[in-house]
Design an enzyme around this catalytic site. Structure first.
Site, PDB file in Angstrom:
ATOM      1  N   ASP A  54       1.062  -1.179   0.128  1.00 41.66           N
ATOM      2  CA  ASP A  54      -0.132   0.201   0.071  1.00 41.66           C
ATOM      3  C   ASP A  54       0.731   1.188   0.035  1.00 41.66           C
ATOM      4  O   ASP A  54       1.790   1.287   0.853  1.00 41.66           O
ATOM      5  CB  ASP A  54      -0.693  -0.004   1.355  1.00 41.66           C
ATOM      6  CG  ASP A  54      -1.870   1.130   1.228  1.00 41.66           C
ATOM      7  OD1 ASP A  54      -1.447   2.144   1.052  1.00 41.66           O
ATOM      8  OD2 ASP A  54      -2.973   0.928   1.927  1.00 41.66           O
ATOM      9  N   ASN A  81       2.831   3.407 -10.642  1.00 36.13           N
ATOM     10  CA  ASN A  81       1.387   3.308 -11.312  1.00 36.13           C
ATOM     11  C   ASN A  81       0.299   3.773 -10.557  1.00 36.13           C
ATOM     12  O   ASN A  81      -0.644   4.113 -10.770  1.00 36.13           O
ATOM     13  CB  ASN A  81       1.073   2.152 -12.071  1.00 36.13           C
ATOM     14  CG  ASN A  81       0.049   1.934 -12.530  1.00 36.13           C
ATOM     15  OD1 ASN A  81      -0.614   2.707 -13.463  1.00 36.13           O
ATOM     16  ND2 ASN A  81      -0.820   0.954 -11.847  1.00 36.13           N
ATOM     17  N   SER A 132       1.779   9.230 -15.055  1.00 38.40           N
ATOM     18  CA  SER A 132       1.210  10.856 -14.948  1.00 38.40           C
ATOM     19  C   SER A 132      -0.080  10.612 -15.597  1.00 38.40           C
ATOM     20  O   SER A 132      -0.978   9.678 -15.369  1.00 38.40           O
ATOM     21  CB  SER A 132       1.996  11.482 -15.229  1.00 38.40           C
ATOM     22  OG  SER A 132       1.422  13.078 -15.652  1.00 38.40           O
ATOM     23  N   TYR A 146      -6.931  16.217  -8.175  1.00 36.59           N
ATOM     24  CA  TYR A 146      -6.216  15.199  -9.082  1.00 36.59           C
ATOM     25  C   TYR A 146      -5.157  15.819  -9.777  1.00 36.59           C
ATOM     26  O   TYR A 146      -3.967  15.170 -10.170  1.00 36.59           O
ATOM     27  CB  TYR A 146      -7.244  14.327  -9.866  1.00 36.59           C
ATOM     28  CG  TYR A 146      -6.538  13.359 -10.874  1.00 36.59           C
ATOM     29  CD1 TYR A 146      -6.150  12.345 -10.146  1.00 36.59           C
ATOM     30  CD2 TYR A 146      -6.485  13.666 -12.082  1.00 36.59           C
ATOM     31  CE1 TYR A 146      -5.694  11.239 -11.082  1.00 36.59           C
ATOM     32  CE2 TYR A 146      -6.130  12.699 -13.168  1.00 36.59           C
ATOM     33  CZ  TYR A 146      -5.371  11.587 -12.461  1.00 36.59           C
ATOM     34  OH  TYR A 146      -4.855  10.735 -13.279  1.00 36.59           O
ATOM     35  N   LYS A 150      -0.953  15.558 -10.400  1.00 43.81           N
ATOM     36  CA  LYS A 150      -0.267  14.676 -11.453  1.00 43.81           C
ATOM     37  C   LYS A 150       0.646  15.858 -11.945  1.00 43.81           C
ATOM     38  O   LYS A 150       1.915  15.722 -12.548  1.00 43.81           O
ATOM     39  CB  LYS A 150      -1.279  14.424 -12.637  1.00 43.81           C
ATOM     40  CG  LYS A 150      -2.045  13.118 -12.261  1.00 43.81           C
ATOM     41  CD  LYS A 150      -1.296  12.053 -12.111  1.00 43.81           C
ATOM     42  CE  LYS A 150      -2.037  10.764 -11.981  1.00 43.81           C
ATOM     43  NZ  LYS A 150      -1.034   9.607 -11.635  1.00 43.81           N
TER      44      LYS A 150
HETATM   45  P1  NAP Z   1      -7.452   1.340 -11.802  1.00 40.42           P
HETATM   46  O1  NAP Z   1      -7.702   0.165 -12.620  1.00 40.42           O
HETATM   47  O2  NAP Z   1      -8.334   1.775 -10.810  1.00 40.42           O
HETATM   48  O3  NAP Z   1      -5.922   0.939 -11.094  1.00 40.42           O
HETATM   49  C1  NAP Z   1      -5.296   1.764 -10.027  1.00 40.42           C
HETATM   50  C2  NAP Z   1      -4.472   1.034  -9.046  1.00 40.42           C
HETATM   51  O4  NAP Z   1      -4.023   1.916  -8.011  1.00 40.42           O
HETATM   52  C3  NAP Z   1      -5.122  -0.059  -8.593  1.00 40.42           C
HETATM   53  O5  NAP Z   1      -4.242  -1.303  -8.489  1.00 40.42           O
HETATM   54  C4  NAP Z   1      -5.323   0.170  -7.006  1.00 40.42           C
HETATM   55  O6  NAP Z   1      -5.500  -0.881  -6.260  1.00 40.42           O
HETATM   56  C5  NAP Z   1      -4.082   1.038  -6.979  1.00 40.42           C
HETATM   57  N1  NAP Z   1      -3.931   1.680  -5.673  1.00 40.42           N
HETATM   58  C6  NAP Z   1      -4.847   2.685  -5.222  1.00 40.42           C
HETATM   59  N2  NAP Z   1      -4.751   3.172  -4.210  1.00 40.42           N
HETATM   60  C7  NAP Z   1      -3.604   2.618  -3.664  1.00 40.42           C
HETATM   61  C8  NAP Z   1      -2.612   2.481  -2.604  1.00 40.42           C
HETATM   62  N3  NAP Z   1      -3.210   3.400  -1.500  1.00 40.42           N
HETATM   63  N4  NAP Z   1      -1.553   1.713  -2.517  1.00 40.42           N
HETATM   64  C9  NAP Z   1      -1.290   0.865  -3.613  1.00 40.42           C
HETATM   65  N5  NAP Z   1      -2.282   0.984  -4.718  1.00 40.42           N
HETATM   66  C10 NAP Z   1      -3.151   1.700  -4.698  1.00 40.42           C
HETATM   67  O7  NAP Z   1      -6.782   2.554 -12.722  1.00 40.42           O
HETATM   68  P2  NAP Z   1      -5.756   2.758 -13.842  1.00 40.42           P
HETATM   69  O8  NAP Z   1      -6.581   3.780 -14.560  1.00 40.42           O
HETATM   70  O9  NAP Z   1      -5.123   1.531 -14.248  1.00 40.42           O
HETATM   71  O10 NAP Z   1      -4.707   4.019 -13.129  1.00 40.42           O
HETATM   72  C11 NAP Z   1      -3.259   3.850 -12.849  1.00 40.42           C
HETATM   73  C12 NAP Z   1      -2.757   4.872 -12.933  1.00 40.42           C
HETATM   74  O11 NAP Z   1      -2.944   5.689 -14.217  1.00 40.42           O
HETATM   75  C13 NAP Z   1      -3.252   6.051 -11.841  1.00 40.42           C
HETATM   76  O12 NAP Z   1      -1.877   6.693 -11.507  1.00 40.42           O
HETATM   77  C14 NAP Z   1      -4.104   7.076 -12.605  1.00 40.42           C
HETATM   78  O13 NAP Z   1      -4.143   8.261 -12.176  1.00 40.42           O
HETATM   79  C15 NAP Z   1      -3.612   7.009 -14.188  1.00 40.42           C
HETATM   80  N6  NAP Z   1      -4.188   7.531 -15.106  1.00 40.42           N
HETATM   81  C16 NAP Z   1      -5.573   6.906 -15.505  1.00 40.42           C
HETATM   82  C17 NAP Z   1      -6.178   7.296 -16.628  1.00 40.42           C
HETATM   83  C18 NAP Z   1      -7.654   6.492 -16.895  1.00 40.42           C
HETATM   84  O14 NAP Z   1      -7.963   6.994 -17.909  1.00 40.42           O
HETATM   85  N7  NAP Z   1      -7.915   5.185 -16.598  1.00 40.42           N
HETATM   86  C19 NAP Z   1      -5.775   8.250 -17.082  1.00 40.42           C
HETATM   87  C20 NAP Z   1      -4.544   8.951 -17.025  1.00 40.42           C
HETATM   88  C21 NAP Z   1      -3.942   8.476 -15.807  1.00 40.42           C
HETATM   89  P3  NAP Z   1      -6.835  -1.408  -5.628  1.00 40.42           P
HETATM   90  O15 NAP Z   1      -7.129  -2.345  -6.560  1.00 40.42           O
HETATM   91  O16 NAP Z   1      -6.465  -1.969  -4.438  1.00 40.42           O
HETATM   92  O17 NAP Z   1      -7.824  -0.147  -5.597  1.00 40.42           O
END
Ligand code: NAP
Length: 270
Positions: A54, A81, A132, A146, A150
């Site tokens: 975590d 990530n 990011s 947010y 970033k």
């Molecule tokens: P996601 O499927 O929700 O994955 C996020 C991951 O972060 C999950 O494994 C989640 O774990 C984990 N997490 C959250 N809080 C945490 C903590 N305290 N300690 C460790 N892990 C934690 O979303 P994603 O889209 O793949 O996001 C990954 C990254 O991409 C993030 O940094 C996000 O800001 C960035 N991003 C996403 C998008 C988009 O549109 N999807 C766009 C730009 C950037 P749990 O399963 O335990 O919750």
């Protein structure tokens, strides 16, 4: 010699997809997540070590890094990530919401980086890939916290190059646009506008518009960008990914601050 990658937030979305891609490319993978007990697919793959981390818990970070090094000898690449998003008016955000957004997306990234750096520094080699967002380059309405995290990651990463490049450590920023992951489906904290006057009409319009944002299902292209950043051996810093990212960054380049804000406000109903 097989290389080793350490990924945070590997339970779903980009982190999970990246873990699978690095595995396919014959890397050792340390796939970290908050609840490893629920994971079955990654833990069944040879060369993938699934462990608890975590990013807000320093003990779990130290334990995961030590376990990864014990298992594979060294960590060549860190992929920071883990992250989530909050949406609402800044004025309505509780101290808890504000701090939690930064604890996970920003301070957590720093703590994991600090835990990995001694090994990279000792071996004078390593790459740190920070996930990011296009939201690290420009701002959407009602997403100030947010974006602040970033933008902070972008500034941190850009500056760190100067102290870490001479030690053999590369820095990378992957900047995805909108993708259909748990980030959108359940990960977002819509804390809203509370009972404050003045925001509700614009926030409701924004929510309606943002839900129509064309999200890509091609999560694989983000994993590919992470892999490219991790392995291309160049000093290239930024890896924007996604068609919406390309369009937004191009518009941002062409427009001044006021023109860009007016365009975004029009598109997002505020
Ligand atoms: P996601 O499927 O929700 O994955 C996020 C991951 O972060 C999950 O494994 C989640 O774990 C984990 N997490 C959250 N809080 C945490 C903590 N305290 N300690 C460790 N892990 C934690 O979303 P994603 O889209 O793949 O996001 C990954 C990254 O991409 C993030 O940094 C996000 O800001 C960035 N991003 C996403 C998008 C988009 O549109 N999807 C766009 C730009 C950037 P749990 O399963 O335990 O919750």
């Amino acid at each position: 010699m097989k290389k080793t990658v350490f990924i945070t937030g590997a339970s779903s979305g980009f982190g999970r997809e990246a873990a699978k891609l690095f595995h396919q490319k014959d890397w050792n993978v340390i796939a970290t997540m908050r609840r490893p007990g629920k994971e079955t697919e990654l833990s069944a793959l040879g060369g993938v070590h699934v462990t608890r981390l975590d990013v807000t818990d320093k003990t779990s970070i130290a334990t995961a890094v030590a376990a990864g090094i014990r298992q594979f000898g060294a960590i060549d690449v860190l992929v920071n990530n883990a992250g989530f998003g909050t949406l609402g008016a800044l004025e309505a955000a509780s101290e808890e919401v504000i701090r939690q957004q930064f604890e996970v997306n920003f301070f957590g990234l720093i703590e994991v980086t600090k835990a990995i750096l001694p090994g990279m520094r000792a071996r004078k080699a390593g790459t740190i890939v920070n996930v990011s967002s296009v939201g690290g380059r420009l701002g959407f309405p009602f997403s100030s916290l947010y974006h602040a995290t970033k933008f902070a990651i972008e500034g941190l990463t850009e500056s760190l190059q100067y102290e870490l490049n001479p030690l053999g450590i590369r820095l990378k920023l992957v900047e995805p646009g909108g993708y259909k992951t748990n980030f959108i489906d359940g990960g977002l904290n819509f804390y809203g506008v509370g009972d404050l006057d003045g925001y509700q009409v614009a926030y409701d319009r924004f929510q309606e518009k943002i839900q129509q944002w064309p999200l890509s299902e091609n999560i694989g292209e983000v994993a590919e960008a992470i892999y490219e950043a991790a392995s291309d051996g160049t000093d290239k810093l930024r890896y924007p990914v996604g068609h919406d990212t390309a369009q937004l960054l191009e518009a941002r380049r062409q427009m001044d601050d006021v023109a860009f804000k007016t365009m975004m406000a029009g598109q997002l109903g505020v």
